[in-house]
Design an enzyme around this catalytic site. Structure first.
Site, PDB file in Angstrom:
ATOM      1  N   LYS A 107       0.519  -1.214  -0.052  1.00 36.32           N
ATOM      2  CA  LYS A 107      -0.118   0.184   0.127  1.00 36.32           C
ATOM      3  C   LYS A 107       0.590   1.330  -0.119  1.00 36.32           C
ATOM      4  O   LYS A 107       2.179   1.349   0.502  1.00 36.32           O
ATOM      5  CB  LYS A 107      -0.854  -0.244   1.343  1.00 36.32           C
TER       6      LYS A 107
HETATM    7  C1  LIG Z   1      -5.081  -4.581   0.841  1.00 33.27           C
HETATM    8  C2  LIG Z   1      -6.887  -4.547   0.957  1.00 33.27           C
HETATM    9  C3  LIG Z   1      -7.625  -5.090   1.773  1.00 33.27           C
HETATM   10  C4  LIG Z   1      -6.581  -5.493   3.006  1.00 33.27           C
HETATM   11  O1  LIG Z   1      -5.849  -4.890   4.188  1.00 33.27           O
HETATM   12  P1  LIG Z   1      -5.410  -5.956   5.046  1.00 33.27           P
HETATM   13  O2  LIG Z   1      -4.527  -4.416   5.991  1.00 33.27           O
HETATM   14  O3  LIG Z   1      -4.292  -6.265   4.263  1.00 33.27           O
HETATM   15  O4  LIG Z   1      -6.164  -6.132   6.092  1.00 33.27           O
HETATM   16  C5  LIG Z   1      -8.695  -4.221   2.378  1.00 33.27           C
HETATM   17  N1  LIG Z   1      -9.161  -3.612   1.278  1.00 33.27           N
HETATM   18  C6  LIG Z   1      -9.131  -3.237  -0.112  1.00 33.27           C
HETATM   19  C7  LIG Z   1      -9.665  -2.648  -1.468  1.00 33.27           C
HETATM   20  C8  LIG Z   1      -7.311  -4.019  -0.562  1.00 33.27           C
HETATM   21  O5  LIG Z   1      -6.803  -3.061  -1.454  1.00 33.27           O
END
Ligand SMILES: *Cc1c(COP(=O)(O)O)cnc(C)c1O
Length: 383
Positions: A184
């Site tokens: 992210k």
């Molecule tokens: C990455 C992602 C998540 C989950 O995030 P985590 O921190 O790994 O639990 C949820 N929704 C979307 C749209 C994502 O891209």
């Protein structure tokens, strides 16, 4: 395969992050402690929300918000088809039913008209996903939510620091959940943050995040704390650690630099790819900022004679990693079997899915890396 492979993603972890984590380790506060408090405070100030509550993932954050809002068996929650499975799984975690809605054709956001069609007397909440780096049409969504008395929980895994009509994400819906997963825009390896302006909801979330205990670990063991605590709810073990918060504090300071770099690379891609036959560059919304978490192009096989799958293979042969965001929910056996959804119900996301590819885009990429991606696309599509 080229020997200098350009991976789909590399996190930007530098000497400052390494020093911050080392300092946290040496301080002996390795789990939730002063750095988590500091990160929450910095995040609250950055977003401009009343509360920011650190959790160990966005998935955990979404789950705990649903639980704190009292959503449970017999309830329905509307989610978009074009998202990561976590958005729907958390609804199942509280024994409620995810109701999958189709998305807009241009930006792959949950379609407000599809939300309206999905509402039943059982509907309790909507989870809009701010796909790719742009916010959904929040005015339309908040209007629907107000008319039908629904909660809005924003999945902001892709949109840290992004504004909607001048309003910072994290201050619009009832609660907003961010992801700090490795890929992210801001990473703590694993981690997440919940923002809300609702004091009651924040207090419930705080308790549910740590076993349903009425005081947090830091207060319990620090000098001002006491040994006594009470368990008041069936809580979870979803707290962030100080090692993660140490990373997060550095990454939050670097975020403007990361965002500027992502924007520059996206502009470079746009300029290099807009005239390539058979490709569609990402659609941008006039009212929005773009956080450029993803750079998603569409490959139109009818125009260029190259299928999306063949395109991915060809890029790999050029030494370039790509990805697909996402395989829509309706295609996965879990939701097909449990919810009885069929591809015909999701004509837009089905067509989008056939065509989309995410190209590599991250601050550690150099201009030459972006140019290499552009050349590989041009060669693959024969222009
Ligand atoms: C990455 C992602 C998540 C989950 O995030 P985590 O921190 O790994 O639990 C949820 N929704 C979307 C749209 C994502 O891209």
């Amino acid at each position: 395969m080229a020997d200098n492979f350009l991976p789909y993603h590399v996190p930007s972890i530098g000497p400052q992050e390494i020093a911050a984590v080392s300092a946290a380790l040496e301080s002996h506060w390795i789990t939730a402690g002063p750095r988590v408090q500091e990160f929450q405070k910095a995040f609250r100030a950055f977003v401009g929300s009343e509360h920011a509550l650190a959790v160990d993932s966005c998935t955990a954050g979404l789950h705990v918000v649903l639980a704190a809002l009292g959503i449970g068996p017999g309830d329905e929650v509307i989610v978009p088809d074009m998202t990561f499975c976590a958005t729907a799984n958390v609804v199942m975690h509280v024994q409620a039913k995810p109701v999958i809605a189709d998305v807009t054709r241009d930006t792959y956001h949950i379609d407000p008209a599809a939300i309206e069609r999905s509402i039943t007397p059982k509907t309790k909440a909507i989870i809009p996903v701010h796909y790719g780096g742009q916010l959904c049409d929040m005015d339309a969504i908040m209007d629907i939510a107000q008319r039908h008395r629904l909660f809005v929980i924003e999945d902001s895994a892709h949109t840290i620091g992004v504004k909607y009509r001048g309003r910072m994400v994290g201050t619009i819906g009832n609660a907003t959940v961010f992801s700090f997963y490795a890929t992210k825009n801001l990473t703590t390896a694993e981690g997440g943050m919940i923002t809300t302006d609702d004091d009651d909801l924040a207090e419930k979330i705080r308790i549910l995040t740590l076993h349903g205990i009425s005081k947090d670990a830091w207060k319990r063991y620090s000098a001002q704390g006491t040994w006594y605590y009470e368990v008041v709810a069936e809580g979870f073990k979803y707290n962030m650690t100080d090692l993660e918060a140490a990373l997060g504090l550095v990454q939050l300071r670097r975020l403007p630099e990361f965002m500027a770099r992502r924007r520059r690379l996206a502009e470079r891609f746009n300029a290099g790819l807009k005239d390539v036959r058979g490709i569609r560059i990402p659609a941008t919304l006039p009212y929005n900022d773009h956080g450029w978490h993803l750079y998603v192009v569409e490959i139109n096989e009818q125009v260029c004679g190259v299928s999306r799958d063949r395109f991915i293979e060809a890029m790999r042969e050029h030494g370039i990693g790509t990805s697909v965001h996402f395989i829509p929910l309706h295609r996965h056996p879990l939701y097909r079997n449990k919810l009885g959804v069929k591809p015909e119900q999701f004509q837009r996301s089905e067509e989008i899915y056939q065509r989309i590819v995410s190209l590599p885009l991250y601050p550690a990429m150099r201009d030459e890396d972006a140019d290499r991606v552009i050349s590989a696309v041009q060669e693959t599509l024969g222009t």
